[in-house]
Design a protein around this motif. Structure first.
Motif, PDB file in Angstrom:
ATOM      1  N   ARG A   3      41.061 -79.951  34.333  1.00 13.64           N
ATOM      2  CA  ARG A   3      41.661 -79.472  35.572  1.00 13.64           C
ATOM      3  C   ARG A   3      41.816 -77.962  35.508  1.00 13.64           C
ATOM      4  NH1 ARG A   3      47.213 -81.587  35.991  1.00 13.64           N
ATOM      5  NH2 ARG A   3      47.748 -79.643  34.974  1.00 13.64           N
ATOM      6  N   VAL A   4      41.353 -77.271  36.545  1.00 12.21           N
ATOM      7  CA  VAL A   4      41.484 -75.811  36.559  1.00 12.21           C
ATOM      8  C   VAL A   4      42.372 -75.324  37.695  1.00 12.21           C
ATOM      9  CG1 VAL A   4      39.309 -75.330  35.390  1.00 12.21           C
ATOM     10  CG2 VAL A   4      39.334 -75.602  37.878  1.00 12.21           C
ATOM     11  N   TYR A   5      42.694 -76.234  38.633  1.00 11.87           N
ATOM     12  CA  TYR A   5      43.475 -75.773  39.770  1.00 11.87           C
ATOM     13  C   TYR A   5      44.231 -76.938  40.404  1.00 11.87           C
ATOM     14  CZ  TYR A   5      44.584 -72.976  43.913  1.00 11.87           C
ATOM     15  OH  TYR A   5      45.236 -72.281  44.883  1.00 11.87           O
ATOM     16  N   THR A   6      45.486 -76.698  40.768  1.00 11.46           N
ATOM     17  CA  THR A   6      46.251 -77.665  41.545  1.00 11.46           C
ATOM     18  C   THR A   6      46.576 -77.008  42.877  1.00 11.46           C
ATOM     19  OG1 THR A   6      47.220 -78.590  39.537  1.00 11.46           O
ATOM     20  CG2 THR A   6      48.295 -79.125  41.615  1.00 11.46           C
ATOM     21  N   ALA A   7      46.084 -77.601  43.937  1.00 11.20           N
ATOM     22  CA  ALA A   7      46.219 -76.995  45.263  1.00 11.20           C
ATOM     23  C   ALA A   7      47.410 -77.587  46.003  1.00 11.20           C
ATOM     24  CB  ALA A   7      44.949 -77.217  46.066  1.00 11.20           C
ATOM     25  N   ASP A   8      47.928 -76.848  46.977  1.00  9.52           N
ATOM     26  CA  ASP A   8      49.021 -77.398  47.773  1.00  9.52           C
ATOM     27  C   ASP A   8      48.514 -78.069  49.043  1.00  9.52           C
ATOM     28  OD1 ASP A   8      48.336 -75.130  49.108  1.00  9.52           O
ATOM     29  OD2 ASP A   8      50.206 -74.074  48.751  1.00  9.52           O
ATOM     30  N   SER A   9      47.191 -78.051  49.238  1.00  9.40           N
ATOM     31  CA  SER A   9      46.618 -78.803  50.348  1.00  9.40           C
ATOM     32  C   SER A   9      45.195 -79.200  49.977  1.00  9.40           C
ATOM     33  CB  SER A   9      46.608 -77.967  51.630  1.00  9.40           C
ATOM     34  OG  SER A   9      45.656 -76.935  51.521  1.00  9.40           O
ATOM     35  N   VAL A  10      44.709 -80.248  50.609  1.00  7.28           N
ATOM     36  CA  VAL A  10      43.346 -80.692  50.329  1.00  7.28           C
ATOM     37  C   VAL A  10      42.343 -79.628  50.772  1.00  7.28           C
ATOM     38  CG1 VAL A  10      41.617 -82.469  50.797  1.00  7.28           C
ATOM     39  CG2 VAL A  10      44.013 -83.100  50.547  1.00  7.28           C
ATOM     40  N   ALA A  11      42.649 -78.970  51.894  1.00 10.09           N
ATOM     41  CA  ALA A  11      41.752 -77.926  52.381  1.00 10.09           C
ATOM     42  C   ALA A  11      41.607 -76.818  51.337  1.00 10.09           C
ATOM     43  CB  ALA A  11      42.272 -77.354  53.701  1.00 10.09           C
ATOM     44  N   MET A  12      42.740 -76.464  50.699  1.00  7.32           N
ATOM     45  CA  MET A  12      42.706 -75.419  49.677  1.00  7.32           C
ATOM     46  C   MET A  12      41.876 -75.885  48.478  1.00  7.32           C
ATOM     47  SD  MET A  12      43.688 -72.360  49.332  1.00  7.32           S
ATOM     48  CE  MET A  12      43.285 -71.274  47.969  1.00  7.32           C
ATOM     49  N   ALA A  13      42.053 -77.135  48.087  1.00  6.10           N
ATOM     50  CA  ALA A  13      41.284 -77.674  46.966  1.00  6.10           C
ATOM     51  C   ALA A  13      39.783 -77.599  47.248  1.00  6.10           C
ATOM     52  CB  ALA A  13      41.704 -79.117  46.689  1.00  6.10           C
ATOM     53  N   SER A  46      50.610 -86.322  43.989  1.00  4.48           N
ATOM     54  CA  SER A  46      49.631 -86.403  45.064  1.00  4.48           C
ATOM     55  C   SER A  46      49.044 -85.044  45.410  1.00  4.48           C
ATOM     56  CB  SER A  46      50.250 -87.036  46.309  1.00  4.48           C
ATOM     57  OG  SER A  46      51.347 -86.281  46.737  1.00  4.48           O
ATOM     58  N   MET A  47      49.302 -84.047  44.556  1.00  7.55           N
ATOM     59  CA  MET A  47      48.706 -82.736  44.779  1.00  7.55           C
ATOM     60  C   MET A  47      47.217 -82.807  44.487  1.00  7.55           C
ATOM     61  SD  MET A  47      51.267 -80.801  45.592  1.00  7.55           S
ATOM     62  CE  MET A  47      51.410 -79.097  45.057  1.00  7.55           C
ATOM     63  N   PRO A  48      46.380 -82.309  45.404  1.00  8.34           N
ATOM     64  CA  PRO A  48      44.943 -82.290  45.121  1.00  8.34           C
ATOM     65  C   PRO A  48      44.630 -81.363  43.951  1.00  8.34           C
ATOM     66  CG  PRO A  48      45.415 -81.488  47.351  1.00  8.34           C
ATOM     67  CD  PRO A  48      46.727 -81.733  46.685  1.00  8.34           C
ATOM     68  N   GLU A  49      43.705 -81.795  43.118  1.00  7.74           N
ATOM     69  CA  GLU A  49      43.354 -81.005  41.933  1.00  7.74           C
ATOM     70  C   GLU A  49      41.856 -80.739  41.911  1.00  7.74           C
ATOM     71  OE1 GLU A  49      44.684 -83.619  38.890  1.00  7.74           O
ATOM     72  OE2 GLU A  49      46.764 -82.920  38.994  1.00  7.74           O
ATOM     73  N   VAL A  50      41.482 -79.616  41.309  1.00  7.38           N
ATOM     74  CA  VAL A  50      40.075 -79.274  41.146  1.00  7.38           C
ATOM     75  C   VAL A  50      39.738 -79.352  39.661  1.00  7.38           C
ATOM     76  CG1 VAL A  50      38.283 -77.561  41.554  1.00  7.38           C
ATOM     77  CG2 VAL A  50      40.203 -77.748  43.151  1.00  7.38           C
ATOM     78  N   TRP A  51      38.703 -80.133  39.347  1.00  7.82           N
ATOM     79  CA  TRP A  51      38.298 -80.365  37.965  1.00  7.82           C
ATOM     80  C   TRP A  51      36.866 -79.882  37.748  1.00  7.82           C
ATOM     81  CZ3 TRP A  51      40.930 -83.791  34.218  1.00  7.82           C
ATOM     82  CH2 TRP A  51      42.205 -84.181  34.647  1.00  7.82           C
ATOM     83  N   VAL A  52      36.618 -79.335  36.566  1.00  9.28           N
ATOM     84  CA  VAL A  52      35.261 -78.917  36.202  1.00  9.28           C
ATOM     85  C   VAL A  52      34.952 -79.437  34.800  1.00  9.28           C
ATOM     86  CG1 VAL A  52      35.397 -76.805  37.608  1.00  9.28           C
ATOM     87  CG2 VAL A  52      35.986 -76.722  35.173  1.00  9.28           C
ATOM     88  N   LYS A  53      33.702 -79.351  34.425  1.00  5.91           N
ATOM     89  CA  LYS A  53      33.343 -79.712  33.060  1.00  5.91           C
ATOM     90  C   LYS A  53      33.966 -78.706  32.099  1.00  5.91           C
ATOM     91  CE  LYS A  53      29.047 -82.046  34.138  1.00  5.91           C
ATOM     92  NZ  LYS A  53      27.588 -81.941  34.274  1.00  5.91           N
ATOM     93  N   PRO A  54      34.418 -79.180  30.923  1.00  2.29           N
ATOM     94  CA  PRO A  54      35.073 -78.280  29.951  1.00  2.29           C
ATOM     95  C   PRO A  54      34.250 -77.034  29.668  1.00  2.29           C
ATOM     96  CG  PRO A  54      35.257 -80.547  29.234  1.00  2.29           C
ATOM     97  CD  PRO A  54      34.370 -80.563  30.456  1.00  2.29           C
ATOM     98  N   LEU A  55      32.947 -77.186  29.659  1.00  3.56           N
ATOM     99  CA  LEU A  55      32.034 -76.070  29.417  1.00  3.56           C
ATOM    100  C   LEU A  55      32.275 -74.916  30.389  1.00  3.56           C
ATOM    101  CD1 LEU A  55      29.413 -75.132  27.907  1.00  3.56           C
ATOM    102  CD2 LEU A  55      28.133 -76.304  29.701  1.00  3.56           C
ATOM    103  N   TYR A  56      32.658 -75.256  31.624  1.00  3.58           N
ATOM    104  CA  TYR A  56      32.803 -74.250  32.677  1.00  3.58           C
ATOM    105  C   TYR A  56      34.248 -73.841  32.913  1.00  3.58           C
ATOM    106  CZ  TYR A  56      28.051 -75.669  33.853  1.00  3.58           C
ATOM    107  OH  TYR A  56      26.734 -75.946  33.810  1.00  3.58           O
ATOM    108  N   ALA A  57      35.165 -74.472  32.197  1.00  2.00           N
ATOM    109  CA  ALA A  57      36.595 -74.269  32.491  1.00  2.00           C
ATOM    110  C   ALA A  57      37.009 -72.800  32.380  1.00  2.00           C
ATOM    111  CB  ALA A  57      37.444 -75.131  31.567  1.00  2.00           C
ATOM    112  N   LYS A  58      36.583 -72.149  31.302  1.00  3.62           N
ATOM    113  CA  LYS A  58      36.963 -70.742  31.097  1.00  3.62           C
ATOM    114  C   LYS A  58      36.483 -69.863  32.243  1.00  3.62           C
ATOM    115  CE  LYS A  58      38.602 -68.951  26.949  1.00  3.62           C
ATOM    116  NZ  LYS A  58      38.765 -70.064  26.009  1.00  3.62           N
ATOM    117  N   ARG A  59      35.211 -70.048  32.589  1.00  2.47           N
ATOM    118  CA  ARG A  59      34.610 -69.251  33.658  1.00  2.47           C
ATOM    119  C   ARG A  59      35.305 -69.539  34.989  1.00  2.47           C
ATOM    120  NH1 ARG A  59      29.356 -68.823  36.301  1.00  2.47           N
ATOM    121  NH2 ARG A  59      29.474 -66.781  37.271  1.00  2.47           N
ATOM    122  N   ALA A  60      35.592 -70.818  35.222  1.00  7.44           N
ATOM    123  CA  ALA A  60      36.253 -71.213  36.471  1.00  7.44           C
ATOM    124  C   ALA A  60      37.630 -70.566  36.573  1.00  7.44           C
ATOM    125  CB  ALA A  60      36.367 -72.732  36.546  1.00  7.44           C
ATOM    126  N   GLU A  61      38.372 -70.580  35.467  1.00 14.03           N
ATOM    127  CA  GLU A  61      39.707 -69.997  35.486  1.00 14.03           C
ATOM    128  C   GLU A  61      39.655 -68.498  35.745  1.00 14.03           C
ATOM    129  OE1 GLU A  61      41.215 -71.388  31.774  1.00 14.03           O
ATOM    130  OE2 GLU A  61      41.688 -73.381  32.584  1.00 14.03           O
TER     131      GLU A  61
END
Ligand SMILES: [Zn+2]
Length: 102
Positions: A3-13, A46-61
């Motif tokens: 998980r790299v991001y927890t959004a406060d709305s689905v649109a934001m996610a 129930s907060m929408p979350e954005v997940w990436v592969k661990p390989l990309y986590a650093k870059r995503a963050e």
């Protein structure tokens, strides 16, 4: 997946997901449907979350950090005519039903 991001709305996610994909990072939005059963689950679950592969986590963050620093407004939010969901201005089509903005 990480998980790299927890959004406060689905649109934001979905906005975050789109941004990551523009950087060639495959991302998934999780918990996007749980908002419809809010009341049955604690709000924090129930907060929408954005997940990436661990390989990309650093870059995503890193990208998300730059995004937060830029704090740019990407157009007005709009409401989908088909399903009534809120969409961010950067969306050309509805995240929910894929109807076009116009
Ligand atoms: Zn829609």
């Amino acid at each position: 997946m990480k998980r790299v991001y927890t959004a406060d709305s689905v649109a934001m996610a979905w906005h975050i997901r789109n941004v990551l994909e523009q950087h060639d990072i495959y991302a998934e939005v999780k918990n996007e449907r749980l908002s419809s059963i809010a009341g049955e689950t604690p709000i924090t679950e129930s907060m929408p979350e954005v997940w990436v592969k661990p390989l990309y986590a650093k870059r995503a963050e890193q990208i998300l950090k730059e995004l937060a620093n830029a704090d740019e407004v990407e157009g007005e939010e709009w409401v989908c005519r088909s399903c009534g969901e809120d969409n961010l201005g950067s969306f050309d089509i509805c995240w929910n039903c894929q109807s076009s903005a116009a």
